[in-house]
Write a protein that holds these residues in place. Structure first.
Motif, PDB file in Angstrom:
ATOM      1  N   ARG A 116       5.821 -14.186   4.168  1.00  0.00           N
ATOM      2  CA  ARG A 116       5.900 -13.739   2.780  1.00  0.00           C
ATOM      3  C   ARG A 116       7.166 -14.254   2.112  1.00  0.00           C
ATOM      4  O   ARG A 116       7.157 -14.724   0.977  1.00  0.00           O
ATOM      5  N   ILE A 139       0.952   0.603   3.632  1.00  0.00           N
ATOM      6  CA  ILE A 139       0.633   0.453   2.217  1.00  0.00           C
ATOM      7  C   ILE A 139       0.323   1.823   1.620  1.00  0.00           C
ATOM      8  O   ILE A 139      -0.018   2.772   2.331  1.00  0.00           O
ATOM      9  N   THR A 169       5.071  -2.187   2.896  1.00  0.00           N
ATOM     10  CA  THR A 169       4.633  -3.530   2.518  1.00  0.00           C
ATOM     11  C   THR A 169       4.162  -3.581   1.067  1.00  0.00           C
ATOM     12  O   THR A 169       4.803  -4.187   0.230  1.00  0.00           O
ATOM     13  N   ASP A 170       3.042  -2.941   0.754  1.00  0.00           N
ATOM     14  CA  ASP A 170       2.486  -3.039  -0.590  1.00  0.00           C
ATOM     15  C   ASP A 170       2.220  -1.649  -1.159  1.00  0.00           C
ATOM     16  O   ASP A 170       1.747  -0.752  -0.446  1.00  0.00           O
ATOM     17  N   ASP A 209      -2.823  -2.736  -2.384  1.00  0.00           N
ATOM     18  CA  ASP A 209      -3.227  -3.946  -1.671  1.00  0.00           C
ATOM     19  C   ASP A 209      -4.720  -4.157  -1.852  1.00  0.00           C
ATOM     20  O   ASP A 209      -5.527  -3.306  -1.455  1.00  0.00           O
ATOM     21  N   ASN A 242       8.648  -0.584  -3.250  1.00  0.00           N
ATOM     22  CA  ASN A 242       7.850  -0.974  -2.090  1.00  0.00           C
ATOM     23  C   ASN A 242       8.321  -2.339  -1.601  1.00  0.00           C
ATOM     24  O   ASN A 242       9.265  -2.907  -2.143  1.00  0.00           O
ATOM     25  N   ASN A 256       6.087  -5.016  -1.802  1.00  0.00           N
ATOM     26  CA  ASN A 256       5.528  -5.645  -2.990  1.00  0.00           C
ATOM     27  C   ASN A 256       4.848  -4.564  -3.825  1.00  0.00           C
ATOM     28  O   ASN A 256       4.342  -3.576  -3.280  1.00  0.00           O
ATOM     29  N   THR A 278      -0.485  -6.277  -4.860  1.00  0.00           N
ATOM     30  CA  THR A 278      -0.947  -7.465  -4.147  1.00  0.00           C
ATOM     31  C   THR A 278      -2.416  -7.671  -4.479  1.00  0.00           C
ATOM     32  O   THR A 278      -3.271  -6.873  -4.083  1.00  0.00           O
ATOM     33  N   ASN A 287      10.969  -3.466  -6.550  1.00  0.00           N
ATOM     34  CA  ASN A 287      10.358  -3.796  -5.263  1.00  0.00           C
ATOM     35  C   ASN A 287      11.206  -4.855  -4.559  1.00  0.00           C
ATOM     36  O   ASN A 287      11.774  -5.730  -5.208  1.00  0.00           O
ATOM     37  N   GLU A 317      -1.307 -13.395  -3.685  1.00  0.00           N
ATOM     38  CA  GLU A 317      -1.556 -13.510  -2.241  1.00  0.00           C
ATOM     39  C   GLU A 317      -2.548 -14.631  -1.927  1.00  0.00           C
ATOM     40  O   GLU A 317      -3.444 -14.497  -1.103  1.00  0.00           O
TER      41      GLU A 317
END
Length: 710
Positions: free
Chosen positions: A96, A526, A550-551, A554, A572, A574, A577, A599, A607
C-alpha cells in the motif's frame, strides 16, 4: 514440514509446539531456536513478495512483532501459520505504501540487493533455466496482490508451508484460497507468455504496434493492452506453448539465504534478554516479566512500530452455532450456544483507551419476543419471562415478528448463527427495547470465531452495541434487503460489520458508528465492508468509521456498484477504499457528500479499480499520503475539496475533473478544520453531529450533514 536454516540446509519441524511453550515460559534458548529456525521462512516470503531490497526491514519488523506477541499465542501448534500471517500483513502494508510513494516502480525478484549475500549465492541458481528466468521476470508484470499471493504459494510448492497454513495467512478456508490461487496462476501464465512474446526476435509486428509508446517498464495498464493483442494474435498466442508448470519451476529457484547481518542482529537481540510470560490458573497470559528484553530487541532490530497488543493467530472461517428455524440433528449441529449475561456492562475490550458512545436512538416499545440478561432460554420469551440469549430468540422468531433486547451485557459463550428470514411484506426486527442499551460482548469467543453470522434477509437490526470479537463482529452472507441502523460495532479483530458473497443486494447501513476494529497486532481490521460479493442496490449512509486499522469502509472485491453517501471516515489506515471486483474488475461506485480526515494513508482510494467511479461533493483533509488517490479509475470528479493532504489528488489520465478545489484553487475552503464536534456524541435522533467543521466556503466539498433518502 521442513524448516530452512539460515545456511540453506533443511531440517524437519517436529518440536515447534514444545519450543513455543518453553519460550512462553522464559526459556531463552528455546526462543532463539524458535525464531532462528523460522527466520528463513519469513525472509523468503517477504523477499519474494516485495523484493530483497526491502525484505530486511520487513523481516526485522515481523520477527519483533512475533517476540511481542508470542505470549498471547494460545495454540502453540499454530505458531507457523500465525507467523506467516504477520509477515503477509507486513507485505500488504508495504504494498500500500509503495503504491502511493512509487506508483510506477516495479522491482522484479531477479534484481537483488547487491549488498546482501543473495547477490553472491543465488544469481547462479536463477540462471540455470531459461524458463525460470522468464518466470522471475514475469512476476514484475503481476499486480501487488498477486505477487504477494505468489510469494505464499512459492513457499507451499517448496514444501515449507502447507495449504492450511497458506489459507490461514489469507484468512480464508482452503477451498477459497484455492480459487484465489487459480486466478493468480492464470495471471502468471499470461505474463509468462507476454515476456516470451516481447523477447521474440523478430517481435510480432502487431505486438510492436501495440507496444508503441511503451517505456519498457512493466505495468498493469500495458499488461492489459499487450495481453489483448496476445489473445487476438495466433502467432503470439503460440508463445505460451511448452511452458512448464510453475509448480515445477518454483522449487528449483532455490532458497534465498538470510543476510548475515539480519541473522546476527536477531541473535544479538535475543541474547540481551528474553521476554517471559507467566500463566494464570486459567491458562491466560499474565504478561512479560522481562520487559528489558523487548527494549533490547527493539534497539538492535531497529524496528519502530506501534503496539496495541500481541498479534493474534490468523482467523479461520467460523463454525457458528446456527439458530435456525428448523431443528437439526446432533450429528450435524453443535450444541446450542449459551450466553452468560451480566446485569451491568463490562468495560470495552477495544484496543484504544478512549471510550466512544454507542449510536443512540429509540428502540421498540412493543415486541413479540424479549431477551434480557436475567432471562432464561427455557422461558417463553414474553416481557415477563424473557429469553436469555439472542440465539434462542433468533431460533424462535417468525416473519413479521420483533425481537427486543433489554439493556445489559450479553457475554457470548459461542458464535451466534441466524438463518431465519423475513419477507418483503413481513420483515423481522431486532432492536433495543425503548431507550435501554444492550451490548453483545464477544470477548470470550475463540480467535477464529465470527461473533454473529447471518444469512437470508429482510431484517431490521437497530440500537445494538457489538464489541470484542477477535475475528469478525457481524457477518451477513448473501443477505438481501437488510437494514442496519443506529449501531455501535467496535473493538473487533477483523471487522465490525461485513456484508459478503453473491446475492448481497438491497441492503442499507445507516447512522451507525464502526470504530477501533483491529486485530491484536493492530495491523488489520476494517469498520464496514461490502467485499467479495455481488448484488445491486446497496446503500451506506450517515455512518462514521474511525480508528480502524486498515480501512474505514472497504468495497474490495464487490462486483456491483454501491452508493456511499454522507459518511465520515477518520483516523483509520485509509478512509474509503473503493475497489472493484477482485481489485481489478471495473465497478462504478457512487460516492457523494462524504468526508475523510486524518487517515494515516489515503482518504479516497480506488484500490486498482478501473471503473467509472463517480465522486461528487466529497472532502479530504490532512490524510497523510493522499486525499483522492485514483490512479486507475476512469473517475468523474466534481465539486470535491481537498486540503493539507500528503498529496491532494492523484488521478488517472482517463478521469475527468470539474469544479473541484484543485481545478480552481481557493484560499479558504472550510469554515473550520477542528474535528472535535464531529467526533463527539451523536444527537438523540442518531444523526451526524452538526457544527462548523469542514463546512465548505465554496461550491466544493461535503455539506457535513446527512442527506436523508439520497
Amino acid at each position: 514440514m521442513a524448516a530452512v536454516l539460515a545456511d540453506g540446509r533443511r531440517e524437519a519441524v517436529t518440536d515447534v509446539p514444545r519450543l513455543v511453550t518453553a519460550a512462553q515460559q522464559g526459556d531463552a534458548a528455546a526462543l532463539e531456536r524458535l525464531l532462528g529456525t523460522h527466520l528463513p521462512l519469513v525472509y523468503n516470503l517477504l523477499a519474494r513478495a516485495v523484493g530483497p531490497t526491502d525484505a530486511d526491514d520487513l523481516t526485522q519488523e515481523t520477527m519483533l512483532r512475533a517476540v511481542h506477541g508470542l505470549a498471547g499465542l494460545r495454540e502453540p501448534e499454530r505458531f507457523r501459520s500465525w507467523l506467516v500471517a504477520i509477515a503477509y500483513r507486513r507485505a500488504q502494508e508495504h504494498g500500500r505504501r509503495r503504491t502511493v510513494e512509487l506508483p510506477h516502480r516495479f522491482e522484479s525478484l531477479d534484481v537483488p540487493d547487491p549488498g546482501t549475500d543473495f547477490a553472491d549465492r543465488s544469481v547462479a541458481e536463477l540462471l540455470l533455466s531459461a524458463q525460470r528466468r522468464e518466470l522471475v521476470r514475469a512476476t514484475a508484470w503481476l499486480d501487488q496482490a498477486d505477487r504477494q499471493l505468489l510469494a505464499l504459494w512459492w513457499q507451499e510448492t517448496d514444501g515449507i508451508l502447507t495449504r492450511t497454513e497458506l489459507a490461514a495467512a489469507l484468512g480464508l478456508q482452503p477451498a477459497h484460497a484455492a480459487v484465489k490461487l487459480k486466478r493468480m496462476k492464470a495471471q502468471l501464465d499470461l505474463v509468462r507468455a507476454l515476456v516470451r512474446a516481447l523477447d521474440a526476435t523478430p517481435r510480432c509486428a502487431g505486438l510492436e504496434r501495440a507496444a508503441a509508446g511503451w517505456d519498457g517498464r512493466p505495468g498493469s495498464v500495458w499488461r492489459k493492452r499487450l495481453a489483448r493483442h496476445l489473445r487476438e494474435c495466433a502467432a503470439c498466442e503460440d508463445r505460451a506453448t511448452g511452458l512448464v508448470a510453475p509448480e515445477r519451476l518454483l522449487p528449483g529457484l532455490g532458497v534465498l539465504l538470510v543476510p548475515d547481518r539480519l541473522a546476527d542482529g536477531l541473535g544479538a537481540a535475543l541474547r540481551k534478554g528474553v521476554p517471559t510470560a507467566g500463566r494464570t490458573a486459567a491458562g491466560r497470559t499474565a504478561g512479560w516479566t522481562a520487559a528489558g528484553a523487548v527494549a533490547a530487541a527493539t534497539a538492535v532490530l531497529l524496528a519502530v512500530v506501534p503496539w496495541s497488543g500481541p498479534d493474534s493467530p490468523a482467523p479461520q472461517p467460523p463454525a457458528p452455532v446456527t439458530a435456525a428455524t428448523t431443528p437439526t440433528t446432533a450429528a450435524t449441529q453443535a450444541p446450542p450456544p449459551s450466553e452468560a449475561p451480566s446485569a451491568s456492562p463490562s468495560p470495552s475490550p477495544s484496543p484504544t483507551a478512549s471510550a466512544r458512545p454507542a449510536a443512540p436512538g429509540p428502540g421498540v416499545a412493543v415486541a413479540d419476543l424479549y431477551v434480557a440478561p436475567d432471562g432464561s432460554d427455557d422461558a417463553d420469551g414474553s416481557l415477563a419471562h424473557p429469553f436469555a440469549s439472542l440465539a434462542r430468540a433468533a431460533s424462535a422468531v417468525r416473519p413479521g415478528q420483533t425481537i427486543a433486547l433489554r439493556g445489559g451485557t450479553y457475554r457470548l459463550a459461542a458464535p451466534v448463527g441466524i438463518t431465519a428470514a423475513g419477507t418483503a411484506g413481513q420483515r423481522i426486527t431486532l432492536s433495543a427495547y425503548r431507550d435501554e442499551h444492550p451490548v453483545l460482548d464477544a470477548a470470550a469467543l475463540p480467535d477464529s470465531a465470527w461473533a454473529v453470522t447471518q444469512s437470508g434477509g429482510f431484517w431490521t437490526v437497530q440500537g445494538l452495541e457489538l464489541r470484542g470479537a477477535a475475528g469478525h463482529g457481524w457477518v451477513c452472507t448473501g443477505c438481501r434487503s437488510m437494514v442496519f441502523q443506529r449501531l455501535a460495532f467496535h473493538g473487533n479483530g477483523r471487522s465490525g460489520l461485513l456484508l459478503r458473497d453473491a446475492g448481497t443486494s438491497g441492503n442499507a447501513v445507516l447512522d451507525s458508528d464502526f470504530y477501533d476494529n483491529r486485530d491484536a497486532a493492530g495491523t488489520a481490521g476494517i469498520g464496514l465492508g461490502l467485499t467479495f460479493g455481488s448484488g445491486a442496490g446497496n446503500v451506506v449512509r450517515g455512518n462514521r468509521f474511525h480508528g480502524n486499522a486498515t480501512d474505514g469502509l472497504d468495497l474490495g472485491g464487490f462486483t456491483d456498484p454501491v452508493t456511499v453517501d454522507s459518511n465520515w471516515s477518520y483516523r483509520n489506515g485509509n478512509g474509503f477504499t473503493l475497489g472493484g471486483g477482485g481489485g481489478r474488475a471495473p465497478v462504478a461506485h457512487l460516492v457523494a457528500n462524504n468526508a475523510a480526515w486524518d487517515n494515516s494513508g489515503l482518504g479516497f482510494n480506488d484500490e486498482g479499480n478501473p471503473g467509472a467511479l463517480r465522486l461528487t461533493g466529497n472532502s479530504a483533509l490532512r490524510n497523510a499520503l493522499a486525499g483522492f488517490y485514483l490512479p486507475d479509475a476512469a473517475a468523474e470528479l466534481a465539486a470535491n475539496a481537498a486540503l493539507g493532504n500528503g498529496r491532494d489528488v492523484q488521478r488517472a489520465p482517463k478521469s475527468r475533473s470539474s469544479g473541484n478545489s484543485w481545478d480552481a484553487p481557493a484560499a479558504d475552503l472550510f469554515a473550520s478544520t477542528d474535528p472535535a464536534g464531529a467526533e463527539g456524541p451523536r444527537p438523540a435522533d442518531g444523526s451526524l453531529p452538526a457544527g462548523a467543521f469542514l463546512l465548505p466556503r465554496t461550491a466544493a466539498g461535503a455539506t457535513m450533514t446527512e442527506r436523508p433518502g439520497s
